[in-house]
Design an enzyme around this catalytic site. Structure first.
Site, PDB file in Angstrom:
ATOM      1  CB  SER A 175      -0.944  -0.034   1.204  1.00  0.00           C
ATOM      2  OG  SER A 175      -1.954   0.952   1.092  1.00  0.00           O
ATOM      3  CG  HIS A 223      -5.802  -2.059   0.056  1.00  0.00           C
ATOM      4  ND1 HIS A 223      -4.983  -1.807  -1.025  1.00  0.00           N
ATOM      5  CD2 HIS A 223      -5.203  -1.475   1.120  1.00  0.00           C
ATOM      6  CE1 HIS A 223      -3.942  -1.090  -0.629  1.00  0.00           C
ATOM      7  NE2 HIS A 223      -4.037  -0.884   0.665  1.00  0.00           N
TER       8      HIS A 223
END
Length: 705
Positions: free
Chosen positions: A565, A680
């Site tokens: 991320s 995610h």
């Protein structure tokens, strides 16, 4: 024109101008971006490209002789029946969501507190997600549950398709163990909900097409009554389409009879505006923009501060936890008198807060080592603190607390000590281990050290390293260096059986670096690396890598780096700025095109962290560090492994795709993998996550061992 009108006109004009500038920059970028077509999430051309790239990468990694053992170990440990079932208090009982071989999607289940703390709890099933997904032909992924504050028997279950952030909410009755006929149903959206009573909820969602912020989050809050169509929901309040994060409702309860409904608006990712719902509308709470509501205990409203705050003649430092008298808040939300609870020292930071009926538990870090303290309100309005005697040199995390009782659960972990769940009675101070993960490897062979590296500006950057006790200082140790460095999130050691079994036991070392941008030393540590100062985080990380080499622990040929991320952005920058320092670069669900990140998925919400291309100075900096834009021909980059997920609606897979395509254009070796599920993250179930882990370990073994 009134003063309010002038300010409103100016703001609207400024927002419009910024939007035009961003769009113009995006158009300009498109002129020299031959791979922008990969931003089309599900176009046939993009899907064909992903399929071809996946096939190429899997033929390399899955055919490596080490992959099978890595996958078997990851599945075995991930599905181990003796994992700790982490508890959630629910109306005096314990609930848990569990995934395993018999329930790959998961099962929501419950038991009593006493039974939970026994060696073999007798669970009662509430909802079988595998059976539900099969019956409805949906790829349901569990995203949590929120139960009404009155009967505590009706709950809103959040279900995601494939792991994305957008969810469907459906009302479930825990007594009948069935979804409620004609109950609340909120169709798929990025949305949040808060109960008012057992027949009323506050909802923030995309009510009409386009009613989201520029980053895709809802900003209109409405009240929905049981049996009422969503089209008849009554608007309570709204934020603004230009807000960075959106607007959401909250419910705060004190475990007794007090309930407060609050609306939280996010003008930017790090700023909050809180409004209290009253009988006649909403009333703004005059809290500082960088603050968070941390709970409600016995008429005490808890507030954590991320900036200095002066109120009613008293000043509190950023990083503090304070309390407000709830009666005073309700009476006059504009005049807030605060009482200190936790005040951090120079090497300390607030991490978590748990609220029981009468007390709170605060977890914190002191020089990146975990601490826990029970705070009790005193008759004079002050708070007294009592340290909780837990293992030192460990990571201590909050798990959950009984808001109607006195028990709280904390987890304690480290690189070499298996995770243990501790039960803490906040009334008596009694603390005892309840459940422990069995050892997954022989930790007696290893040691953990904390060192510090000097960043170019002189800042001392701490890092932890776990390695074999007999490690030779000759530069031959295969080493993985991990960091995150953003959004004020702290990185601390934790027990990982797969790391021990597949990396440490094969002679490797693992490092966690506490670089600026994180929260390890409070808000100032985070803010030191915001926007155009972000190079400090990148420099910190490189300094740790150089320190590992200077100590003769490893060499560039044996040194790999790993991050996801925001940490994926960090990895991309380190690849482009210091290709000579690393021989392996693991890039997980990353941001990489910083010139267009605001136009991809939820990217516009992170302008407070990274800056915006609409600002000339910030744009110049973003272009200078953007990994996608900084790749150059003729540079001997180490072969990276980049992985992402099609269902990632937060960062988006577009960054990873374009970066890989640019590497291919330059003729630079790389490996790219895009899972079709997972959001995610690395997967929606244990086996999907095991596959990603096996691919990753195989990659690092190929490059470093």
């Amino acid at each position: 024109m009134s003063g309010v009108g002038v300010r409103g006109w100016w703001r609207a004009g400024a927002v419009a101008l910024a939007a035009v500038m961003i769009a113009a920059c995006g158009h300009e970028a498109a002129q020299d971006d031959p791979f922008q077509w990969l931003e089309e999430l599900d176009s046939p051309r993009a899907k064909a490209w992903v399929a071809a790239e996946n096939d190429k990468t899997l033929r390399v990694l899955e055919q490596d002789p080490r992959y099978a053992d890595n996958l078997a170990a990851a599945k075995e440990l991930g599905n181990a029946p003796d994992r700790i079932p982490m508890p959630r208090f629910a109306n005096g009982a314990i609930e848990n969501f569990w995934q395993g071989p018999d329930h790959p999607r998961g099962i929501w289940r419950t038991t009593s507190v006493a039974d939970y703390e026994s060696p073999q709890p007798n669970w009662s099933k509430l909802l079988d997600l595998d059976a539900l997904a099969e019956a409805e032909q949906k790829n349901w992924v569990w995203k949590g549950v929120d139960c009404d504050p009155v009967t505590r028997k009706r709950c809103l279950v959040s279900l995601s398709e494939g792991g994305e952030d957008a969810v469907t909410l459906r009302e479930f009755d825990v007594a009948t163990k069935e979804f409620v006929t004609d109950g609340f149903v909120l169709p798929r959206s990025k949305q949040s909900v808060a109960w008012v009573d057992d027949n009323t909820v506050l909802v923030s969602r995309e009510w009409q097409s386009g009613e989201t912020t520029t980053s895709g989050y809802p900003f209109i809050v409405k009240q929905v009554r049981r049996g009422q169509p969503l089209t008849e929901a009554v608007e309570i309040t709204r934020g603004d389409k230009s807000d960075g994060l959106g607007t959401q409702p909250l419910l705060l309860e004190d475990g007794k009879a007090l309930r407060l409904n609050v609306v939280q608006r996010g003008p930017s990712f790090f700023e909050r505006q809180f409004s209290l719902l009253t009988g006649s509308g909403t009333a703004r709470l005059e809290l500082p923009p960088k603050s968070d509501l941390a709970g409600l205990v016995g008429n005490h409203l808890l507030v954590s501060l991320r900036q200095d705050w002066t109120t009613e003649g008293a000043t509190f430092r950023a990083g503090s936890l304070v309390s407000l008298n709830a009666d005073e808040v309700i009476k006059n939300p504009q005049r807030l008198r605060a009482t200190p609870i936790y005040l951090p020292g120079p090497t300390e930071t607030l991490e978590g807060v748990l609220a029981t009926r009468d007390r709170i538990v605060v977890t914190s870090l002191n020089d990146v080592r975990g601490r826990a303290t029970v705070y009790t309100p005193q008759p004079d309005g002050s708070w007294s603190g009592a340290p909780v005697p837990l293992p030192d040199n460990a990571t201590i995390d909050t798990v959950d607390a009984d808001p109607q009782g006195s028990v709280a659960y904390l987890s304690v972990t480290s690189f070499l000590e298996p995770t243990t769940l501790w039960s803490l009675d906040t009334g008596t101070g009694r603390v005892q281990p309840v459940k422990t993960t069995p050892p997954r490897f022989d930790s007696s062979r290893y040691v953990v050290e904390q060192h510090k590296a000097a960043s170019p500006d002189g800042t001392q950057v701490p890092y932890f390293i776990v390695h074999a006790a007999d490690m030779k200082l000759d530069g031959t140790t295969p080493t993985i260096l991990h960091a995150y460095g953003g959004f004020g999130l702290s990185q601390t050691p934790s027990y990982d059986g797969l790391l021990g079994r597949r990396w440490l036991e094969r002679g490797g070392a693992f490092v966690v670096a506490n670089i600026r941008g994180g929260g390890e030393f409070g808000p100032a540590w985070h803010e030191a690396a915001l926007t155009t100062n972000r190079q400090r985080a990148f420099d910190d990380f490189a300094a740790v890598g150089k320190d590992l080499i200077a100590r003769d622990i490893t060499t560039p040929q044996r040194l790999g780096i790993l991050g996801g991320s925001n940490g994926g952005l960090l990895m991309g920058v380190e690849l482009t700025q210091h290709p000579e320092l690393w021989n392996a670069v693991g890039i997980q669900v990353p941001l990489l095109d910083m010139m267009r990140y605001e136009q991809i998925a939820a990217g516009a919400s992170w302008v407070g962290e990274y800056g915006t291309v609409a600002d000339p100075a910030q744009r110049a900096f973003l272009e200078s560090i953007s990994p996608y834009r900084q790749l150059r021909s003729g540079v001997p980059y180490p072969e990276p492994f980049i992985w992402t997920s099609t269902k990632d609606d937060r960062v988006g897979p577009q960054h990873a795709r374009k970066f890989a395509a640019r590497l291919a254009e330059l003729g630079t070796p790389y490996l790219f993998y895009e899972a079709d599920q997972g959001g995610h993250g690395s997967g929606t179930n244990i086996d999907e996550k095991a596959r990603t882990s096996a691919l990753e370990y195989t990659y690092f073994m190929r490059r470093l061992m």
